[in-house]
Design an enzyme around this catalytic site. Structure first.
Site, short mmCIF file in Angstrom:
data_model
loop_
_atom_site.label_atom_id
_atom_site.label_comp_id
_atom_site.label_asym_id
_atom_site.label_seq_id
_atom_site.Cartn_x
_atom_site.Cartn_y
_atom_site.Cartn_z
N ARG A 88 -21.41 -70.45 17.17
CA ARG A 88 -21.28 -69.60 18.33
C ARG A 88 -20.57 -68.30 18.00
O ARG A 88 -20.49 -67.42 18.84
CB ARG A 88 -20.42 -70.34 19.34
CG ARG A 88 -21.13 -70.80 20.58
CD ARG A 88 -20.04 -71.29 21.50
NE ARG A 88 -20.44 -71.55 22.82
CZ ARG A 88 -21.07 -72.64 23.25
NH1 ARG A 88 -21.46 -73.54 22.38
NH2 ARG A 88 -21.33 -72.79 24.51
N ARG A 127 -26.80 -77.24 38.42
CA ARG A 127 -26.87 -78.24 37.35
C ARG A 127 -26.08 -79.51 37.70
O ARG A 127 -25.01 -79.46 38.26
CB ARG A 127 -26.30 -77.67 36.06
CG ARG A 127 -26.13 -78.76 34.98
CD ARG A 127 -25.93 -78.26 33.61
NE ARG A 127 -24.91 -77.26 33.47
CZ ARG A 127 -24.73 -76.54 32.38
NH1 ARG A 127 -25.52 -76.72 31.35
NH2 ARG A 127 -23.78 -75.65 32.32
N ARG A 160 -20.49 -80.38 36.17
CA ARG A 160 -19.55 -80.18 35.07
C ARG A 160 -18.33 -79.41 35.55
O ARG A 160 -18.46 -78.50 36.36
CB ARG A 160 -20.24 -79.40 33.94
CG ARG A 160 -20.65 -80.30 32.80
CD ARG A 160 -21.52 -79.62 31.80
NE ARG A 160 -21.00 -78.40 31.21
CZ ARG A 160 -21.62 -77.72 30.26
NH1 ARG A 160 -22.77 -78.18 29.79
NH2 ARG A 160 -21.11 -76.62 29.77
P1 AP5 Z 1 -21.73 -76.17 25.90
O1 AP5 Z 1 -21.84 -77.52 26.47
O2 AP5 Z 1 -22.38 -75.86 24.60
O3 AP5 Z 1 -22.18 -75.15 27.03
P2 AP5 Z 1 -22.99 -73.79 27.01
O4 AP5 Z 1 -23.36 -73.17 25.72
O5 AP5 Z 1 -22.16 -72.96 27.91
O6 AP5 Z 1 -24.36 -74.20 27.50
P3 AP5 Z 1 -24.63 -75.12 28.67
O7 AP5 Z 1 -24.49 -76.57 28.26
O8 AP5 Z 1 -23.81 -74.67 29.85
O9 AP5 Z 1 -26.14 -74.78 29.05
P4 AP5 Z 1 -27.49 -75.04 28.29
O10 AP5 Z 1 -27.95 -73.80 27.64
O11 AP5 Z 1 -27.42 -76.28 27.44
O12 AP5 Z 1 -28.41 -75.29 29.56
P5 AP5 Z 1 -28.99 -76.64 30.21
O13 AP5 Z 1 -30.09 -77.17 29.39
O14 AP5 Z 1 -27.88 -77.57 30.59
O15 AP5 Z 1 -20.19 -75.74 25.74
C1 AP5 Z 1 -19.27 -75.95 26.77
C2 AP5 Z 1 -17.91 -75.47 26.33
O16 AP5 Z 1 -17.50 -76.21 25.16
C3 AP5 Z 1 -17.83 -73.99 25.90
O17 AP5 Z 1 -17.60 -73.14 26.98
C4 AP5 Z 1 -16.65 -74.03 24.92
O18 AP5 Z 1 -15.42 -74.06 25.60
C5 AP5 Z 1 -16.84 -75.38 24.21
N1 AP5 Z 1 -17.68 -75.26 22.99
C6 AP5 Z 1 -18.87 -75.88 22.74
N2 AP5 Z 1 -19.35 -75.54 21.54
C7 AP5 Z 1 -18.45 -74.67 21.01
C8 AP5 Z 1 -18.40 -73.95 19.78
N3 AP5 Z 1 -19.38 -74.04 18.86
N4 AP5 Z 1 -17.34 -73.15 19.56
C9 AP5 Z 1 -16.32 -73.04 20.45
N5 AP5 Z 1 -16.32 -73.69 21.65
C10 AP5 Z 1 -17.37 -74.50 21.91
O19 AP5 Z 1 -29.64 -76.01 31.55
C11 AP5 Z 1 -28.84 -75.48 32.56
C12 AP5 Z 1 -29.44 -75.85 33.95
O20 AP5 Z 1 -30.69 -75.18 34.10
C13 AP5 Z 1 -29.74 -77.35 34.10
O21 AP5 Z 1 -29.50 -77.67 35.44
C14 AP5 Z 1 -31.24 -77.46 33.77
O22 AP5 Z 1 -31.86 -78.55 34.45
C15 AP5 Z 1 -31.76 -76.12 34.27
N6 AP5 Z 1 -32.88 -75.58 33.47
C16 AP5 Z 1 -33.03 -75.63 32.12
N7 AP5 Z 1 -34.14 -74.98 31.75
C17 AP5 Z 1 -34.70 -74.49 32.90
C18 AP5 Z 1 -35.87 -73.72 33.20
N8 AP5 Z 1 -36.70 -73.30 32.22
N9 AP5 Z 1 -36.12 -73.39 34.49
C19 AP5 Z 1 -35.30 -73.80 35.49
N10 AP5 Z 1 -34.19 -74.54 35.28
C20 AP5 Z 1 -33.88 -74.88 33.99
#
Ligand code: AP5
Length: 214
Positions: A88, A127, A160
């Site tokens: 990241r 979500r 979440r």
């Molecule tokens: P993490 O869990 O990695 O969260 P993120 O990167 O913020 O990503 P999300 O999980 O929020 O979203 P996503 O892209 O996976 O989307 P999703 O598929 O769920 O990290 C959380 C925290 O942990 C960070 O803030 C940090 O503090 C820490 N962390 C983690 N890794 C780290 C690292 N490497 N370094 C430092 N800190 C770290 O989809 C979202 C929603 O949209 C769902 O409801 C889904 O059903 C819907 N959806 C998905 N695709 C579509 C579509 N095409 N159309 C309509 N709806 C859709």
């Protein structure tokens, strides 16, 4: 196949990672899932990470780099994997390079999902995730068959802790601030491919598959 999936919070990385992992037999490695599980179990790692995650800040590089180095240092390390949420930062990308070199593995592709902030907010606000296997759902775009119950394992769904509006803004800011260095790093290695993250889940999946097959 060895793939990194990049994209803003809520862009659909977790959703696509589960589908792509099945399609190409790749182990799905999500640092977010690992950290949330550590918090649930109350481990020292979880206790250290919780404050950062609750306020939408990145967990320190050293902590996540250690998680990944440990995972890839084991004899049962995955030969075929999809990274979701790691690396990241440029520091993490460089550390991961070293980890892979030591393990004798080479990356094939870095997929960058693109989605504008307004769509991110819509996706994150609806979500729900399974508390048992962390499968993501959306109350409108991807609802479970039975409300609040995971289709795959029957576990309960919940919002979440870091999906509150003010935390999402901070996560987005963080993402935009750290993205440039990392993209340049993978562009120099000719690994970067962009995917339009707008569209339905099957449409985005098809776009990812096309990039991975060509
Ligand atoms: P993490 O869990 O990695 O969260 P993120 O990167 O913020 O990503 P999300 O999980 O929020 O979203 P996503 O892209 O996976 O989307 P999703 O598929 O769920 O990290 C959380 C925290 O942990 C960070 O803030 C940090 O503090 C820490 N962390 C983690 N890794 C780290 C690292 N490497 N370094 C430092 N800190 C770290 O989809 C979202 C929603 O949209 C769902 O409801 C889904 O059903 C819907 N959806 C998905 N695709 C579509 C579509 N095409 N159309 C309509 N709806 C859709």
């Amino acid at each position: 196949m060895r793939v990194i999936l990049l994209g803003p919070p809520g862009s659909g990385k977790g959703t696509q990672a589960k589908l792509l992992g099945q399609r190409f037999a790749m182990t799905h490695i999500s640092t977010g899932d690992i950290l949330r599980e550590s918090i649930r179990q109350g481990t020292p790692l979880g206790k250290e990470a919780q404050g950062y995650m609750d306020s939408g800040r990145l967990v320190p590089d050293a902590l996540v780099n250690d998680i990944i180095a440990e995972r890839f240092g084991r004899p049962d390390r995955p030969g075929s994997f999809l990274m979701d949420g790691y690396p990241r930062t440029l520091n993490q990308a460089e550390a991961f390079d070293g980890v892979l070199r030591r393990a004798g593995l080479k990356l094939d592709v870095v997929l960058a999902l693109q989605a504008p902030d307004w769509e991110i907010i819509r996706r994150i606000s609806g979500r729900r995730i399974c508390l048992k296997d962390q499968t993501p759902y959306h109350i409108l775009y991807n609802p479970p068959k039975t409300p609040d119950v995971c289709d795959l394992c029957g576990g309960p769904l919940s919002q979440r802790d870091d999906d509150r509006a003010e935390t999402v803004t901070s996560r987005l800011k963080q993402y935009h601030a750290t993205l440039g260095g990392m993209l340049a790093f993978y562009e120099r290695q000719h690994l970067l491919r962009e995917v339009n993250g707008l569209g339905t889940i099957p449409e985005v999946f098809a776009a990812c598959v096309e990039q991975l097959e060509h």
